[in-house]
Design a protein around this motif. Sequence first.
Motif, PDB file in Angstrom:
ATOM      1  N   TYR A 131       8.372  -0.865  -3.106  1.00 25.97           N
ATOM      2  CA  TYR A 131       7.809  -1.844  -4.027  1.00 25.97           C
ATOM      3  C   TYR A 131       8.450  -3.226  -3.892  1.00 25.97           C
ATOM      4  O   TYR A 131       7.895  -4.213  -4.351  1.00 25.97           O
ATOM      5  CB  TYR A 131       7.974  -1.374  -5.475  1.00 25.97           C
ATOM      6  CG  TYR A 131       6.965  -0.341  -5.914  1.00 25.97           C
ATOM      7  CD1 TYR A 131       5.879   0.014  -5.111  1.00 25.97           C
ATOM      8  CD2 TYR A 131       7.089   0.278  -7.147  1.00 25.97           C
ATOM      9  CE1 TYR A 131       4.966   0.961  -5.525  1.00 25.97           C
ATOM     10  CE2 TYR A 131       6.166   1.226  -7.573  1.00 25.97           C
ATOM     11  CZ  TYR A 131       5.114   1.562  -6.756  1.00 25.97           C
ATOM     12  OH  TYR A 131       4.197   2.488  -7.175  1.00 25.97           O
ATOM     13  N   ALA A 259       5.897  -3.829 -10.087  1.00 18.87           N
ATOM     14  CA  ALA A 259       6.944  -3.772 -11.110  1.00 18.87           C
ATOM     15  C   ALA A 259       6.471  -2.983 -12.328  1.00 18.87           C
ATOM     16  O   ALA A 259       7.225  -2.187 -12.899  1.00 18.87           O
ATOM     17  CB  ALA A 259       7.356  -5.182 -11.515  1.00 18.87           C
ATOM     18  N   GLU A 260       5.228  -3.196 -12.723  1.00 18.89           N
ATOM     19  CA  GLU A 260       4.683  -2.473 -13.874  1.00 18.89           C
ATOM     20  C   GLU A 260       4.519  -0.988 -13.562  1.00 18.89           C
ATOM     21  O   GLU A 260       4.801  -0.126 -14.407  1.00 18.89           O
ATOM     22  CB  GLU A 260       3.346  -3.089 -14.279  1.00 18.89           C
ATOM     23  CG  GLU A 260       3.478  -4.482 -14.883  1.00 18.89           C
ATOM     24  CD  GLU A 260       2.145  -5.192 -15.027  1.00 18.89           C
ATOM     25  OE1 GLU A 260       2.005  -5.998 -15.959  1.00 18.89           O
ATOM     26  OE2 GLU A 260       1.230  -4.948 -14.197  1.00 18.89           O
ATOM     27  N   ASP A 262       6.294   0.731 -11.517  1.00 17.19           N
ATOM     28  CA  ASP A 262       7.626   1.317 -11.423  1.00 17.19           C
ATOM     29  C   ASP A 262       8.153   1.720 -12.793  1.00 17.19           C
ATOM     30  O   ASP A 262       8.951   2.656 -12.907  1.00 17.19           O
ATOM     31  CB  ASP A 262       8.570   0.307 -10.769  1.00 17.19           C
ATOM     32  CG  ASP A 262       9.666   0.978  -9.963  1.00 17.19           C
ATOM     33  OD1 ASP A 262       9.487   2.143  -9.576  1.00 17.19           O
ATOM     34  OD2 ASP A 262      10.704   0.336  -9.730  1.00 17.19           O
ATOM     35  N   GLU A 263       7.704   1.030 -13.836  1.00 14.79           N
ATOM     36  CA  GLU A 263       8.176   1.313 -15.196  1.00 14.79           C
ATOM     37  C   GLU A 263       7.233   2.218 -15.970  1.00 14.79           C
ATOM     38  O   GLU A 263       7.557   2.647 -17.083  1.00 14.79           O
ATOM     39  CB  GLU A 263       8.345  -0.007 -15.970  1.00 14.79           C
ATOM     40  CG  GLU A 263       9.385  -0.953 -15.376  1.00 14.79           C
ATOM     41  CD  GLU A 263      10.783  -0.370 -15.432  1.00 14.79           C
ATOM     42  OE1 GLU A 263      11.071   0.358 -16.401  1.00 14.79           O
ATOM     43  OE2 GLU A 263      11.578  -0.641 -14.512  1.00 14.79           O
ATOM     44  N   ALA A 264       6.066   2.526 -15.398  1.00 14.29           N
ATOM     45  CA  ALA A 264       5.037   3.280 -16.128  1.00 14.29           C
ATOM     46  C   ALA A 264       5.476   4.721 -16.390  1.00 14.29           C
ATOM     47  O   ALA A 264       6.002   5.391 -15.504  1.00 14.29           O
ATOM     48  CB  ALA A 264       3.735   3.263 -15.349  1.00 14.29           C
ATOM     49  N   GLU A 265       5.251   5.178 -17.606  1.00 18.36           N
ATOM     50  CA  GLU A 265       5.579   6.552 -17.970  1.00 18.36           C
ATOM     51  C   GLU A 265       4.344   7.431 -18.055  1.00 18.36           C
ATOM     52  O   GLU A 265       4.453   8.651 -18.204  1.00 18.36           O
ATOM     53  CB  GLU A 265       6.325   6.566 -19.306  1.00 18.36           C
ATOM     54  CG  GLU A 265       7.679   5.859 -19.241  1.00 18.36           C
ATOM     55  CD  GLU A 265       8.441   5.941 -20.547  1.00 18.36           C
ATOM     56  OE1 GLU A 265       7.882   6.505 -21.527  1.00 18.36           O
ATOM     57  OE2 GLU A 265       9.576   5.450 -20.594  1.00 18.36           O
TER      58      GLU A 265
END
Length: 314
Positions: A131, A259-260, A262-265
């Motif tokens: 990423y 980036a989004e 990578d943080e997504a749950e």
Amino acid sequence: MTEFRDNLPQLSGELFLTDAGLETWLVFQRGVELRHFAAFELLATSGGRQLLREYYLPFLNMAAREGAGFVLETPTWRASPDWGDKLGYSGAEIALINRQSVRFMAEIAYCVPGAARTVLSGNIGPRGDGYVASLSMTAAEAEDYHALQIGAFATSGSDMVSAITMTNVPEAIGIARAAGKARMPLVLSFTVETDGRLPDGQPLGEAILATDAAAATRPAYYMVNCAHPEHFAHVLETGDGWRERIRGVRANASRLSHAELDEAETLDEGNPAELGELYRGLRRLLPNLSVLGGCCGTDHRHVEAIFGACRAAA
């Protein structure tokens, strides 16, 4: 399957399918905990191998049913020395895992009637994070680093090598040189950010032209992966000499940035039908686009919609 090495059938321009977001399918749809996103570890257990069969076989059956060829990728995106070291594997063990993955995928392909036009591809990923372009290497360093994995594929019956989610040109050049020395056809896939540029800021067209110019043996063709079509369609509207080199797309279903994501749950599956129509639009911009698959958040539904839309357009 070595008969394909010198004449990849997907270069004919016929529609070929490939798979989708293996790792996101495993994590979000099957609840598998992947260490460092390393799907290759599933090869070590009977339960893991069964999960891989459940993922790959529907794609192969789809291609056989539709009369399309298929590029079958090994689950080895993370099976390179640095990632192997983080996971506790020696270089020799990583080489063996890559060779074993080719044999396992060949066994899966042979189980599907009508899958004769299956091209077996050894899949490699970036040395660093897919990423971000955070790891700086020279082309020579990249060639040395990726030679182990490419060499393992070259000696185990793989028809080609696919380098997926490449973030920078020096690493791409090094991979191309290593593949050339191993006499392995190479497909090189760059990823882009929401502005259509590589994570290090270089324009996509410049990256393709620079890699072609510096590699003694050019990649067989290029792809774009791990980005939504709307992130890069605008950069395809102009530019001669490099758009024709793009034959494959493995797009994300989600419009989120790297980036989004990578943080997504939770999994952003997007809309399969909409994604199919966006691929139809990409075929108007890319005259040689013929290898169709997905990346993060996509699965069998998305690839089926993509193929249906593109086949109707053809």
